[in-house]
Design an enzyme around this catalytic site. Structure first.
Site, PDB file in Angstrom:
ATOM      1  N   LYS A 162       0.832  -1.215   0.000  1.00 35.63           N
ATOM      2  CA  LYS A 162       0.000   0.000   0.000  1.00 35.63           C
ATOM      3  C   LYS A 162       0.866   1.265   0.000  1.00 35.63           C
ATOM      4  O   LYS A 162       0.628   2.195  -0.768  1.00 35.63           O
ATOM      5  CB  LYS A 162      -0.919   0.010   1.223  1.00 35.63           C
ATOM      6  CG  LYS A 162      -1.937  -1.110   1.267  1.00 35.63           C
ATOM      7  CD  LYS A 162      -2.895  -0.962   2.421  1.00 35.63           C
ATOM      8  CE  LYS A 162      -2.222  -1.012   3.773  1.00 35.63           C
ATOM      9  NZ  LYS A 162      -1.577  -2.314   4.066  1.00 35.63           N
ATOM     10  N   GLU A 188       1.990   6.422  11.839  1.00 35.01           N
ATOM     11  CA  GLU A 188       3.141   5.930  11.092  1.00 35.01           C
ATOM     12  C   GLU A 188       4.249   5.447  12.024  1.00 35.01           C
ATOM     13  O   GLU A 188       4.465   6.022  13.096  1.00 35.01           O
ATOM     14  CB  GLU A 188       3.710   7.057  10.211  1.00 35.01           C
ATOM     15  CG  GLU A 188       2.958   7.279   8.921  1.00 35.01           C
ATOM     16  CD  GLU A 188       3.230   6.176   7.921  1.00 35.01           C
ATOM     17  OE1 GLU A 188       4.310   6.175   7.310  1.00 35.01           O
ATOM     18  OE2 GLU A 188       2.361   5.320   7.753  1.00 35.01           O
ATOM     19  N   ARG A 189       4.949   4.423  11.604  1.00 35.44           N
ATOM     20  CA  ARG A 189       6.195   4.072  12.282  1.00 35.44           C
ATOM     21  C   ARG A 189       7.227   5.136  11.914  1.00 35.44           C
ATOM     22  O   ARG A 189       7.321   5.548  10.761  1.00 35.44           O
ATOM     23  CB  ARG A 189       6.677   2.690  11.837  1.00 35.44           C
ATOM     24  CG  ARG A 189       5.684   1.579  12.116  1.00 35.44           C
ATOM     25  CD  ARG A 189       6.121   0.274  11.466  1.00 35.44           C
ATOM     26  NE  ARG A 189       5.116  -0.773  11.627  1.00 35.44           N
ATOM     27  CZ  ARG A 189       4.086  -0.957  10.807  1.00 35.44           C
ATOM     28  NH1 ARG A 189       3.923  -0.146   9.767  1.00 35.44           N
ATOM     29  NH2 ARG A 189       3.230  -1.930  11.018  1.00 35.44           N
TER      30      ARG A 189
END
Length: 459
Positions: A162, A188-189
């Site tokens: 993705k 988000e990481r």
């Protein structure tokens, strides 16, 4: 001489209780829902957003930073206004947080403030999306084209591509349409966000982009509001006439998760499958603001994590109701080495209409989908008996479908350093010409390997 009696001063608002990221504040006059409260904490301001009225003098607020060190009795100042962030062309090229503060080490942003939570534009001012937005990605442009000024969802489980597909869209819009991009990293990481920021700078597209990050380790209030901050920046760029505005969110499911966490912290009874009872409203409050006006178009591409690969999940159904195009990324396709791993039979677009696409595009796309559908029907028979046992017509359809399946793969620019294959962008006209020749049997003598990871088919 009569004395003038002064009105009694209202007591300052003070922190009454702290439950992790939820803070109760007592005081009068009662702050309005959505208003911001500031608490001085260790020399820095802690921002609270009012979410509930508990009594005549008590509210419950969601913290947008860590509440470590917060204590009862601390003074909370009511701004008297909802959360607002700097937005406009001045924000281009910057990496900011949910409060509009720079994360890139640069100077504070001097731009007009816009409220983060705002109503959608009046219906009379909106312009419906009636044109496709070419991306240069063959399978997308052919079978599930994007709507200019519309909303597209990329659905898939973990690890099916993705984020890579979204980065390629950013590159395509910057190079093909010379527009601007607004990226919302929700949950988000930090590793992914750091890599994306550096890759965009090296690719030279950061100057036409804005990045808003609410990281995975931050409070649910941050993750819930990050999408609204990014959308506010996109609306400001649209209204300023900045051209094609691409709004990207990775990952919309994290926004839903943050809403679930907040709902539980506020004491609401969960609804189906444990989601918040306000799920539909919260999704709509974000999606219904992604609109095109006479000033410009916002085209949204949103990555959506599918829990347990279950497309019937309530959160997925709530999101799908707002979309113009649905792109489903399949783990089965990824296991076969088909990248982008788009499932051509599960993906769809409301632009798949002969009156919009034209008769030729619609005819070719329908024929390609029919070939791939017939191949899928026959896969079990092929696995048990072999392709040689099929009728001649079915055998020919299967062979062409397998070549088409491989032709719809494509090397991407944003991962060229990892794959060793230079990225390619294929015009829609070329894709249609190639597919028409596949369907007519012009490439029946070509091996399947010769169709794999190509741009346009060589003559």
């Amino acid at each position: 001489m009569s004395a003038v009696l002064a009105e009694p001063q209202a007591a300052p608002h003070r922190v009454a209780a702290v439950h992790g990221p939820v803070v109760d504040v007592r005081g009068t006059p009662l702050p309005q829902l959505g208003h911001v409260l500031d608490v001085a904490l260790d020399g820095q301001g802690l921002v609270l957003v009012v979410a509930q009225h508990l009594s005549e003098d008590r509210v419950r607020a969601i913290a947008l930073q860590s509440t470590e060190g917060l204590a009862r009795g601390m003074v909370a100042r009511d701004r008297g206004a909802p959360l607002a962030v700097p937005a406009g062309p001045e924000v281009l090229g910057r990496l900011i947080d949910v409060l509009g503060r720079p994360l890139d080490g640069g100077d504070p942003i001097a731009a007009p403030l816009r409220p983060v939570v705002a109503p959608a534009p009046p219906l009379a001012d909106t312009v419906p999306g009636q044109h496709i937005l070419p991306t240069g990605i063959k399978v997308i442009d052919l079978l599930c084209p994007f709507v200019r000024g519309g909303k597209t969802g990329l659905f898939g489980g973990a690890g099916v591509g993705k984020t890579v597909l979204m980065m390629e869209f950013m590159h395509a819009v910057g190079s093909l349409h010379h527009g601007v991009s607004v990226f919302a990293g929700v949950g988000e990481r930090i590793r992914e966000g750091h890599e994306l920021w550096h890759e965009m700078r090296e690719a030279g597209v950061m100057a036409r982009s804005v990045m808003v990050f609410g990281q995975m380790d931050e409070t649910p209030g941050v993750r819930f509001h990050t999408g609204f901050t990014a959308l506010t920046c996109a609306e400001a760029l649209r209204d300023a006439g900045s051209g094609e505005v691409l709004f990207l969110m990775d990952n919309l499911f994290r926004y839903v998760q943050a809403g679930t966490e907040i709902s539980g912290l506020l004491g609401r009874m969960p609804s189906s499958v444990g989601y918040q009872p306000t799920l539909q409203t919260e999704v709509a409050s974000l999606e219904e603001r992604i609109l095109s006006t006479r000033q410009g178009a916002i085209t949204a591409v949103q990555a959506v994590y599918v829990p347990a690969d279950d497309m019937s999940d309530p959160s997925i159904a709530a999101i799908q109701a707002h979309l113009d195009s649905v792109v489903v990324l399949s783990r089965e396709q990824a296991a076969r080495g088909i990248y982008p791993a788009v499932d051509p039979l599960a993906s769809n677009s409301r632009m798949m209409d002969a009156r919009v696409l034209g008769a030729r595009h619609h005819r070719i796309a329908t024929a390609v989908r029919e070939h791939l559908a017939r191949y899928k029907e026959l896969e079990d028979i092929i696995a048990m008996l072999g392709v040689e046992e099929l009728a001649a017509e079915d055998r020919r359809i299967v062979q062409r479908a397998r070549r088409l399946q491989r032709y719809l793969t494509q090397p991407f620019q944003v991962v060229a350093d990892h794959t060793g294959l230079p990225g390619v962008s294929v015009p829609l006209a070329t894709t249609l010409d190639d597919c028409e020749r596949f369907l007519a049997g012009a490439y029946d003598a070509r091996s399947e390997e010769a169709c794999y990871m190509q741009g346009a088919m060589p003559a």
